[in-house]
Design a protein around this motif. Structure first.
Motif, PDB file in Angstrom:
ATOM      1  N   TYR A 108       0.599  -1.277   0.118  1.00  0.00           N
ATOM      2  CA  TYR A 108       0.039   0.074   0.085  1.00  0.00           C
ATOM      3  C   TYR A 108       0.820   1.246  -0.031  1.00  0.00           C
ATOM      4  O   TYR A 108       0.272   2.436  -0.098  1.00  0.00           O
ATOM      5  N   GLU A 109       2.273   1.122   0.113  1.00  0.00           N
ATOM      6  CA  GLU A 109       3.115   2.175   0.224  1.00  0.00           C
ATOM      7  C   GLU A 109       2.895   2.779  -1.312  1.00  0.00           C
ATOM      8  O   GLU A 109       2.930   4.180  -1.528  1.00  0.00           O
ATOM      9  N   LEU A 111       0.548   3.056  -3.371  1.00  0.00           N
ATOM     10  CA  LEU A 111      -0.708   3.584  -3.558  1.00  0.00           C
ATOM     11  C   LEU A 111      -0.692   5.237  -3.194  1.00  0.00           C
ATOM     12  O   LEU A 111      -1.171   6.098  -3.603  1.00  0.00           O
ATOM     13  N   GLU A 112       0.175   5.447  -2.071  1.00  0.00           N
ATOM     14  CA  GLU A 112       0.330   6.779  -1.573  1.00  0.00           C
ATOM     15  C   GLU A 112       1.055   7.573  -2.718  1.00  0.00           C
ATOM     16  O   GLU A 112       0.865   8.604  -3.005  1.00  0.00           O
ATOM     17  N   THR A 119      -6.110   7.350   0.281  1.00  0.00           N
ATOM     18  CA  THR A 119      -6.601   6.129  -0.422  1.00  0.00           C
ATOM     19  C   THR A 119      -5.536   5.117   0.225  1.00  0.00           C
ATOM     20  O   THR A 119      -6.086   3.836   0.139  1.00  0.00           O
ATOM     21  N   ARG A 120      -4.190   5.291   0.386  1.00  0.00           N
ATOM     22  CA  ARG A 120      -3.177   4.303   0.961  1.00  0.00           C
ATOM     23  C   ARG A 120      -3.920   3.774   2.372  1.00  0.00           C
ATOM     24  O   ARG A 120      -4.017   2.748   2.639  1.00  0.00           O
ATOM     25  N   THR A 121      -4.457   4.896   2.910  1.00  0.00           N
ATOM     26  CA  THR A 121      -4.897   4.521   4.438  1.00  0.00           C
ATOM     27  C   THR A 121      -6.041   3.544   4.304  1.00  0.00           C
ATOM     28  O   THR A 121      -6.518   2.492   4.823  1.00  0.00           O
ATOM     29  N   THR A 123      -7.210   1.739   1.781  1.00  0.00           N
ATOM     30  CA  THR A 123      -6.940   0.207   1.489  1.00  0.00           C
ATOM     31  C   THR A 123      -6.276  -0.538   2.388  1.00  0.00           C
ATOM     32  O   THR A 123      -6.732  -1.843   2.609  1.00  0.00           O
ATOM     33  N   ASP A 477       1.960   1.435   7.425  1.00  0.00           N
ATOM     34  CA  ASP A 477       1.118   2.101   6.631  1.00  0.00           C
ATOM     35  C   ASP A 477       0.299   3.217   7.840  1.00  0.00           C
ATOM     36  O   ASP A 477      -0.323   4.247   6.891  1.00  0.00           O
ATOM     37  N   ARG A 481       3.501   5.905   9.348  1.00  0.00           N
ATOM     38  CA  ARG A 481       3.377   7.132   8.074  1.00  0.00           C
ATOM     39  C   ARG A 481       2.858   8.440   8.806  1.00  0.00           C
ATOM     40  O   ARG A 481       3.132   9.398   8.273  1.00  0.00           O
TER      41      ARG A 481
END
Length: 608
Positions: A108-109, A111-112, A119-121, A123, A477, A481
């Motif tokens: 998911y990194e 995606l950010e 969006t990352r968070t 997912t 994540d 983050r």
């Protein structure tokens, strides 16, 4: 009643589990940085990656529920995995090169970098929900086993099993999971091969392995392929190739419990070879496990089977006011079994006698002609056997769904009613208990301990991967983050260990509230299918649709998740007919379409 294990079974079971836990803890102690703890130091070879990936997917549910699925419905479930090799190739070509180039710790990194933090968070949170639920179920499944074996309380067993997994997972992180999974897979392969050999040996001498396959085939258990487009059928070639491909793409490509397994590889080539190894071996492995379940079915054509495989539930009903009612059903079932046994023996003998007579007359002819002769005779006899068998099976089904007693005559399922009325918390769904009851009642000493170790090893490997991934996502994540300052590697290692402990406790709590669904392996895949299609769609948008921005994806993902959950409940209420595997494709398509619509209708000045 609880089963008393022989000392040799206890010795095999305890020695196997203690070795795995002890070796994993000792071998991987003292991680000094996040890269070593989360990515295993990037030192894993391809065969270890392949076995680790397989072990993560092969939980105790695989051996309890897959064999139970085959016992009840036959080999058709293998179609569920037809999309897996396709998914492995796509992941090797698209996902792995990207992950490797970006040197990410989690899926998911990326995606950010591509969209934005929210969006990352989102997912990551979707992953935490579905994988947290699945982790609880993978603890609950082996607790069922030991509750049958020892007569212990399931909640106590959930705690014991969860703590065993937590010990080495907290200690060694990803490397501990990977190292132990290699040993666990060797135990699993050895145990299942031994089980199949023993089962075949327990079938009457006059029934050969070929006869056993023919009996299974004539009763519909060997029907592997279904090319129909009937939505009434959950498992067809098309649901496997289409819905299964999307499910496997999301599971192996975006689920951190799997991504973390191959991100520990020494190089991109090692990661790719590990996944391809899994793609080549996984379908034959599942076919083999299903075949074990089918052979247990054949075994019970020649040996009496209980009305219900949950012995404790049966004892509860027999001790209740409904005991006489239940004994009547047992007597009738025994009568029908005698007829079925004679029918199956006659079928095997008739085939053998006719074939011997026929082949004796053509002994001098070519082998190919003898094979054709065998095929013709088999097809002449099989329909008669299938028709007679199906009539008897219908009587058995009617026996379980009707009762002579006026109290139950109007009720749709007398057997289930008896269980529920005798004790409200008595289990009636016994499919997942079938294999363990067979192991305990019919396998030799020593092998019982080995197969219990197989199932518990599978549970530990899968659960360890899950809580390891859950902790990684939470620490990297979410926690890491949002840290305002860099606290150093050892701080993050310690935080990840605490999150591992926390998720282990949460998984134990979920297990304590779990219950048997129609089938545990289906329940796990249903949970995954509700979330995976949406997550996969987000990743596909990131890979292939460069003009789509974060706001469109974020809103589209929220709407999609609500839609998929709604579709599932509509299907569960029989308001629509939609096999759960299709939710993966539908979720993926919906999020892509909605994101496009939102992006296209958003003013350029507001696009982000």
């Amino acid at each position: 009643m609880p089963q008393t294990l022989d000392w040799i079974d206890w010795a095999v079971l305890i020695a196997t589990l203690a070795t795995i836990v002890g070796y994993g803890t000792w071998k991987t102690r003292g991680s000094k940085n996040v890269q070593e703890y989360v990515r295993g130091g990037n030192s894993t070879k391809w065969w270890t990656i392949g076995l680790s990936v397989m072990a993560t997917q092969a939980s105790a549910i695989t051996f309890l529920s897959t064999t139970g699925q085959a016992f009840s419905d036959g080999m058709g479930f293998v179609q569920f995995y037809f999309g897996l090799p396709i998914a492995m190739v796509i992941i090797c070509m698209v996902f792995i090169p990207l992950y490797h180039r970006l040197k990410v710790y989690t899926a998911y990194e990326f995606l950010e970098n591509r969209f934005d933090l929210k969006t990352r968070t989102l997912t990551a949170i979707l992953f935490l929900i579905q994988r947290g639920l699945a982790a609880g179920i993978t603890i609950f499944a082996p607790a069922i086993i030991l509750s049958v074996v020892l007569g212990w309380n399931i909640i106590t067993l959930n705690i014991i099993i969860g703590v065993l997994v937590i010990i080495y997972t907290v200690s060694g992180g990803t490397k501990a999971v990977t190292v132990t999974q290699k040993q666990q897979m060797f135990v699993i392969f050895a145990g299942m091969i031994a089980a199949l050999v023993i089962i075949i040996g327990l079938i009457p001498d006059e029934v050969s392995f070929t006869d056993a396959i023919d009996i299974a085939g004539a009763t519909g258990k060997m029907e592997v392929l279904d090319f129909s487009f009937d939505l009434e059928n959950r498992y067809t070639v098309w649901t496997g190739l289409i819905g299964g491909t999307f499910l496997m793409l999301s599971y192996f490509g975006t689920d951190q419990s799997q991504v973390q397994r191959y991100l520990s590889g020494k190089s991109m080539k090692e990661m790719q070879m590990g996944l391809l190894f899994n793609g080549l071996l996984k379908v034959p492995m599942q076919f083999f496990i299903l075949l074990v379940g089918v052979m247990v079915f054949v075994f019970y054509q020649f040996n009496p089977a209980p009305l219900n495989f949950i012995d404790a539930s049966t004892q509860t009903v027999l001790a209740s006011e409904y005991g006489n009612e239940y004994k009547i059903l047992q007597t009738k079932q025994a009568e029908l079994f005698d007829i079925k046994q004679r029918l199956s023996l006659a079928y095997a003998k008739n085939k053998s006698d006719d074939l011997r007579a026929e082949l004796a007359t053509i002994d001098s002819l070519e082998k190919t002609y003898r094979s054709e002769s065998k095929f013709l005779i088999k097809n002449a006899i099989d329909p008669e056997y299938r028709e007679a068998y199906n009539k008897l099976q219908t009587e058995v089904d009617e026996l379980k769904s009707n009762s002579e007693s006026a109290t139950y005559k109007e009720k749709s399922n007398a057997l289930k009613t008896l269980y529920n009325d005798a004790a409200k918390d008595t289990q009636t769904n016994d499919r997942d208990y079938m294999f363990i009851r067979f192991i305990l009642n019919h396998l030799p000493k020593g092998l019982i301990g080995l197969l219990l170790a197989v199932i518990l090893s599978a549970a530990m490997s899968s659960t360890a991967s899950e809580i390891n991934a859950l902790a990684t996502i939470t620490s990297i994540d979410l926690y890491g983050r949002n840290l305002k300052e860099d606290k150093g590697d050892m701080h993050m290692v310690n935080v990840t260990k605490w999150f591992t402990l926390g998720w282990g406790v949460i998984a134990i709590i979920i297990a304590c509230f779990a219950n048997l669904a129609e089938n545990l392996i289906q329940l796990v895949n249903i949970i995954g299918s509700i979330f995976y299609g949406n997550v996969l769609g987000i990743f596909l948008l990131a890979f292939f649709f460069k003009y789509i921005r974060g706001n469109a994806v974020f809103i589209g993902a929220l709407i999609t998740q609500v839609c998929i959950i709604g579709l599932y409940f509509l299907d569960n209420a029989d308001l629509i007919n939609l096999p759960y595997l299709w939710l993966n494709l539908i979720g993926c398509v919906i999020v892509i379409v909605i994101a496009h619509i939102i992006q296209a209708t958003t003013p350029k000045t507001a696009k982000s």
